[in-house]
Design an enzyme around this catalytic site. Structure first.
Site, short mmCIF file in Angstrom:
data_model
loop_
_atom_site.label_atom_id
_atom_site.label_comp_id
_atom_site.label_asym_id
_atom_site.label_seq_id
_atom_site.Cartn_x
_atom_site.Cartn_y
_atom_site.Cartn_z
N ALA A 1 0.87 -1.16 0.00
CA ALA A 1 0.00 0.00 0.00
C ALA A 1 0.92 1.22 0.00
CB ALA A 1 -0.88 -0.03 1.24
N GLY B 1 0.55 -4.79 1.10
CA GLY B 1 -0.66 -4.80 0.27
C GLY B 1 -0.44 -5.48 -1.08
N GLU C 1 -0.88 -9.05 -0.43
CA GLU C 1 -2.31 -9.26 -0.15
C GLU C 1 -3.13 -9.21 -1.43
OE1 GLU C 1 -1.98 -6.10 2.88
OE2 GLU C 1 -3.09 -7.46 4.18
N GLU D 1 4.63 -5.15 7.28
CA GLU D 1 3.94 -4.02 7.93
C GLU D 1 4.39 -3.78 9.35
OE1 GLU D 1 2.45 -6.38 6.12
OE2 GLU D 1 0.79 -5.57 4.94
N1 CO8 Z 1 4.68 3.03 -0.79
C1 CO8 Z 1 5.09 4.16 -1.39
N2 CO8 Z 1 6.23 4.24 -2.11
C2 CO8 Z 1 6.99 3.14 -2.20
C3 CO8 Z 1 6.62 1.93 -1.60
C4 CO8 Z 1 5.39 1.90 -0.88
N3 CO8 Z 1 4.94 0.79 -0.30
N4 CO8 Z 1 7.58 1.01 -1.86
C5 CO8 Z 1 8.51 1.62 -2.61
N5 CO8 Z 1 8.17 2.92 -2.82
C6 CO8 Z 1 8.90 3.93 -3.57
C7 CO8 Z 1 10.11 4.42 -2.79
O1 CO8 Z 1 9.74 5.38 -1.84
C8 CO8 Z 1 10.96 4.97 -3.91
O2 CO8 Z 1 10.45 6.24 -4.29
P1 CO8 Z 1 11.48 7.50 -4.42
O3 CO8 Z 1 12.37 7.14 -5.56
O4 CO8 Z 1 10.56 8.64 -4.73
O5 CO8 Z 1 12.20 7.60 -3.13
C9 CO8 Z 1 10.69 4.02 -5.07
O6 CO8 Z 1 9.44 3.38 -4.75
C10 CO8 Z 1 11.75 2.95 -5.24
O7 CO8 Z 1 11.90 2.28 -4.00
P2 CO8 Z 1 13.32 2.10 -3.25
O8 CO8 Z 1 14.25 3.20 -3.62
O9 CO8 Z 1 13.05 1.89 -1.80
O10 CO8 Z 1 13.83 0.76 -3.94
P3 CO8 Z 1 14.85 -0.31 -3.31
O11 CO8 Z 1 15.22 -1.21 -4.43
O12 CO8 Z 1 15.93 0.36 -2.58
O13 CO8 Z 1 13.98 -1.15 -2.24
C11 CO8 Z 1 12.02 -2.29 -1.42
C12 CO8 Z 1 12.91 -1.94 -2.65
C13 CO8 Z 1 12.80 -3.25 -0.50
C14 CO8 Z 1 10.78 -3.00 -1.96
C15 CO8 Z 1 11.66 -1.01 -0.67
O14 CO8 Z 1 11.13 -0.07 -1.60
C16 CO8 Z 1 10.65 -1.18 0.42
O15 CO8 Z 1 10.99 -1.70 1.48
N6 CO8 Z 1 9.40 -0.74 0.18
C17 CO8 Z 1 8.35 -0.79 1.17
C18 CO8 Z 1 7.88 -2.18 1.37
C19 CO8 Z 1 6.81 -2.20 2.44
O16 CO8 Z 1 7.05 -1.90 3.58
N7 CO8 Z 1 5.60 -2.59 2.02
C20 CO8 Z 1 4.49 -2.67 2.90
C21 CO8 Z 1 3.78 -1.37 2.90
S1 CO8 Z 1 2.61 -1.24 4.22
C22 CO8 Z 1 1.18 -1.85 3.60
O17 CO8 Z 1 1.14 -2.39 2.52
C23 CO8 Z 1 -0.09 -1.72 4.41
C24 CO8 Z 1 -0.02 -0.90 5.67
C25 CO8 Z 1 0.40 0.55 5.46
C26 CO8 Z 1 0.25 1.38 6.73
C27 CO8 Z 1 0.91 2.75 6.64
C28 CO8 Z 1 0.96 3.50 8.00
C29 CO8 Z 1 -0.22 4.40 8.29
#
Ligand code: CO8
Length: 260
Positions: free
Chosen positions: A67, A111, A114, A134
């Site tokens: 998400a 998400g 999911e 999460e």
């Molecule tokens: N949401 C928004 N932006 C994202 C997300 C995300 N889930 N994942 C990646 N991005 C964005 C990054 O911010 C980045 O943007 P920018 O270039 O503008 O900084 C771009 O995508 C590329 O990502 P990375 O630079 O981080 O790429 P890496 O190769 O270094 O890392 C990863 C890849 C490991 C996948 C890393 O991006 C990561 O850990 N992402 C998040 C994964 C995560 O935690 N997913 C679960 C999200 S939570 C959820 O789904 C439900 C609950 C949400 C509750 C929120 C609280 C109120």
């Protein structure tokens, strides 16, 4: 064909291919994506010419990395409750009655994992990675992950993944029953479309009933599920496609389906 801002929709014969198209954000799922997916899945479900759908992510890196954290980070807590946040995934995507496949091409996290688990089944690229991280954000799955992951891979692995946030690679996901099949990344969409075409060639009502029956196994007792299966079977034997399917078998020719 409708144009969407966050997804691409293409049709080939009876198969619809939907691609999450925010590669710069690793296809993170925000409200616009949900609105677009709900509209595309709704249109697919209503279109008699379309019989199977494949959902994948743009780019090689991610199916969907979750998400959209940036959209939710500053959202007031009460709004999550008042908007019944995430309920739209249930009504807009899970409610789809016709079959669909998730073709997972990279990260399927939070998400994203999911969403993949909402599909009837997952075909994964060898590079796919699944996780429910999460907890690292101070939250927990909110789009069905705690329930669907546990049903798919069992309590021990689901608990370990949700409590540690660790990712599962494609091989482990296949061994654990999370995915139906693993294929090389460069043939993922082709393989998923081929599987979808096979499903699309089946009698469509029978496909919908098979889907409903299997989903029933997650909703009810064995005894009630078996009664429901029998009743649904009894509906299918009254269809024109059942008469055609049996005649085609006896006459050694392919069936021609009417969808009723
Ligand atoms: N949401 C928004 N932006 C994202 C997300 C995300 N889930 N994942 C990646 N991005 C964005 C990054 O911010 C980045 O943007 P920018 O270039 O503008 O900084 C771009 O995508 C590329 O990502 P990375 O630079 O981080 O790429 P890496 O190769 O270094 O890392 C990863 C890849 C490991 C996948 C890393 O991006 C990561 O850990 N992402 C998040 C994964 C995560 O935690 N997913 C679960 C999200 S939570 C959820 O789904 C439900 C609950 C949400 C509750 C929120 C609280 C109120």
């Amino acid at each position: 064909m409708t144009d969407y801002a966050t997804i691409l929709v293409e049709r080939s014969g009876a198969v619809t291919l939907v691609t999450l198209n925010r590669p710069q954000a690793l296809n993170a799922l925000n409200s616009d994506v949900l609105a677009d997916l709900s509209a595309a899945f709704g249109a697919y479900d209503k279109d008699d010419s379309q019989r199977c759908l494949v959902l994948t992510g743009a780019g090689e890196k991610a199916f969907a990395a979750g998400a959209d954290i940036k959209q939710m980070a500053d959202m007031p807590a009460a709004d999550f409750f008042l908007q019944d946040f995430f309920v739209g995934w249930q009504t807009g995507v899970v409610a789809t009655r016709k079959p669909w496949i998730a073709a997972v091409n990279g990260f399927a996290l939070g998400g994203g994992c999911e969403l993949a688990m909402m599909a009837d089944f997952i075909i994964a690229a060898d590079s796919a990675k699944f996780g429910q991280p999460e907890i690292k954000l101070g939250v927990a799955p909110g789009m069905g992950g705690s329930q669907r992951l546990t049903r798919a891979i069992g309590k021990a692995k689901a608990m370990e993944m949700c409590l540690t946030g660790r990712m599962m690679d494609a091989g482990e996901a296949e061994r654990s029953g999370l995915v139906a099949r693993v294929v090389p990344l460069d043939s993922l969409v082709e393989e998923a479309l081929k599987t979808a075409a096979t499903i699309a060639s089946m009698p469509p009502m029978a496909a919908m009933v098979n889907k409903e029956m299997i989903n029933m196994a997650f909703e009810t007792t064995l005894a009630q599920g078996i009664v429901t299966e029998r009743r649904l079977f009894q509906i299918l034997v009254n269809t024109e496609d059942k008469a055609e399917g049996m005649a085609a078998f006896i006459e050694k020719r392919p069936g021609v389906w009417k969808g009723r």
